[in-house]
Design a protein around this motif. Sequence first.
Motif, PDB file in Angstrom:
ATOM      1  N   LEU A 115      39.975 -25.985  51.256  1.00  0.00           N
ATOM      2  CA  LEU A 115      40.858 -26.202  51.635  1.00  0.00           C
ATOM      3  C   LEU A 115      41.926 -27.505  52.209  1.00  0.00           C
ATOM      4  O   LEU A 115      42.538 -26.975  52.696  1.00  0.00           O
ATOM      5  N   ASN A 116      41.875 -28.344  50.865  1.00  0.00           N
ATOM      6  CA  ASN A 116      43.222 -29.102  50.875  1.00  0.00           C
ATOM      7  C   ASN A 116      43.181 -29.857  52.789  1.00  0.00           C
ATOM      8  O   ASN A 116      43.792 -30.093  53.188  1.00  0.00           O
ATOM      9  N   LEU A 117      42.002 -30.312  53.412  1.00  0.00           N
ATOM     10  CA  LEU A 117      41.817 -30.435  55.117  1.00  0.00           C
ATOM     11  C   LEU A 117      42.161 -31.989  53.997  1.00  0.00           C
ATOM     12  O   LEU A 117      41.843 -32.727  53.769  1.00  0.00           O
ATOM     13  N   LYS A 170      38.454 -36.001  61.664  1.00  0.00           N
ATOM     14  CA  LYS A 170      39.261 -34.871  62.596  1.00  0.00           C
ATOM     15  C   LYS A 170      40.517 -35.169  61.509  1.00  0.00           C
ATOM     16  O   LYS A 170      40.964 -35.858  61.298  1.00  0.00           O
ATOM     17  N   SER A 171      40.314 -33.275  61.028  1.00  0.00           N
ATOM     18  CA  SER A 171      41.832 -32.996  60.001  1.00  0.00           C
ATOM     19  C   SER A 171      42.619 -32.442  61.019  1.00  0.00           C
ATOM     20  O   SER A 171      42.394 -31.370  61.560  1.00  0.00           O
ATOM     21  N   ILE A 216      41.858 -19.823  56.561  1.00  0.00           N
ATOM     22  CA  ILE A 216      42.371 -21.762  57.426  1.00  0.00           C
ATOM     23  C   ILE A 216      43.267 -22.515  55.853  1.00  0.00           C
ATOM     24  O   ILE A 216      42.107 -22.221  54.834  1.00  0.00           O
ATOM     25  N   ASN A 217      44.806 -22.528  55.960  1.00  0.00           N
ATOM     26  CA  ASN A 217      45.340 -22.558  54.121  1.00  0.00           C
ATOM     27  C   ASN A 217      45.127 -22.015  53.592  1.00  0.00           C
ATOM     28  O   ASN A 217      45.483 -22.013  52.155  1.00  0.00           O
ATOM     29  N   GLY A 218      44.731 -20.424  53.947  1.00  0.00           N
ATOM     30  CA  GLY A 218      45.350 -19.163  52.293  1.00  0.00           C
ATOM     31  C   GLY A 218      43.441 -19.044  52.821  1.00  0.00           C
ATOM     32  O   GLY A 218      43.553 -18.498  51.808  1.00  0.00           O
ATOM     33  N   VAL A 219      42.339 -19.272  52.852  1.00  0.00           N
ATOM     34  CA  VAL A 219      41.413 -19.554  52.255  1.00  0.00           C
ATOM     35  C   VAL A 219      40.708 -18.989  53.326  1.00  0.00           C
ATOM     36  O   VAL A 219      40.261 -19.343  54.648  1.00  0.00           O
TER      37      VAL A 219
END
Length: 450
Positions: A78-80, A101-102, A50-53
């Motif tokens: 995750l920089n959500l 919710k992201s 998720i987002n590179g993680v």
Amino acid sequence: MKKLLYLIMMFVLFCHYGFAQRGFVVENKRQSSKVNFKLVNNLIIVPVEINGVELSFLLDTGVSKPIIFNFLNISDTLNLKNSETIYLRGLGEGESVKAIKSKNNIIKIGDALKLNQDIYEIFDSNLNFAPRLGFPVHGIIGFDVFRDLVVEINYSSKYIRLTNPEKYRYKKCRKCEVFNLEFYNNKPYINAQVSVKQKIIPVKLLIDSGGSDSLWLFEDDSLGIVIEHPYFEDFLGYGLGGSVHGKRSTIDALILQSFVLKNSNVAYPDDSSISTAKNVKERNGTLAGNILKRFNVIVDYQKGIVTFKKNSFFKEKFSYNKSGIELAHNGVRLVREKDTKLDAKSYSAQSDNELNNNTSIVLDVRYKLTLKPAYAIVELRENSPAFNAGLMIGDIVLSINGKDASQYTLQQIIHQFYEATGKQIRLEVERNGMILKFDFTLQSPITKKT
């Protein structure tokens, strides 16, 4: 020139919009991606980026929204981007669960990629599977993957294969059974039959790869789905709505067309735990992991079918935990163990004042202190062998049958509680700083009426 520039801009925007709005797509020449998974307690744990993680997610046909368990403090990594608060409702006796919710997240499973994915963050610490499974599980994903791709689940070899639907080709399979899928709230259902008290009853079941049990049935007098002795009361699990309790027993058989699973385990959840589930018209229960793992499965939402082919697990006998103990990780403990990399050495030190005293300091470096996971009793069934022996919730298991608990994984210890009736179990536990020893014999919780 302006018109040409305008057309180019519109083309770029159109392409970007179309690409951004698509679902999961396998991005390689084969348009198919094989991903190994861990099968733990009948559950499929897959690596998900998720987002590179890279994280570990439960692959769950019974969940309609991707969920992250945010108590693991991974949101910042995750920089959500949080956008709105919603409330999710699921199985259990409690209230709805608050979630954030992201939007606009990138998810990757193998070579399958999806952009602009919505993710729901939940902060309920009870939804932490890590202690029960033995390693971190960061979330759950289901519908989005199954909707966009053909998903082969090879339980026997422990991999999934994700394929773009237009590329997938079915092979002839005379030993397979194909079922039509029905969908309610983005969840898949099939029609099957159960034999209860020698009566064949048609049932509609949710396919739930996120459940570790075999089969759940909702009691219904009008259909003949009624539990009788022998059964036992038990904690069935934890859903979004809280704890789920009910009764466990066996049925004569579960019938999936030509496949017949005799003496299948079955659970009957309490009505208070399944009020939401009963809203689905004509639903009679759930088909879960301990049944699904006995087949290699092809799930094809776009064609509305699921294919079953029995595998090496098919003939595995159904069994219940015969100890009454449920274990989970509970921190760590220091364990003294031999360091195989070093030889025994002795060092002597003498000072001028101590030469005549022959004083020496001996350091034995053959052993070292190591942090190992601590296994604690978190559930204890009343009137079970372990309960009657005097064990208690909170006890830390130090050894089992004379072998240090740290030499086992969590699942290896639990597996011993499912072994043959009559097996002797010797546990050494720590309770409030005291070391205590207990002996008991494994006994089936399903006993015949006398």
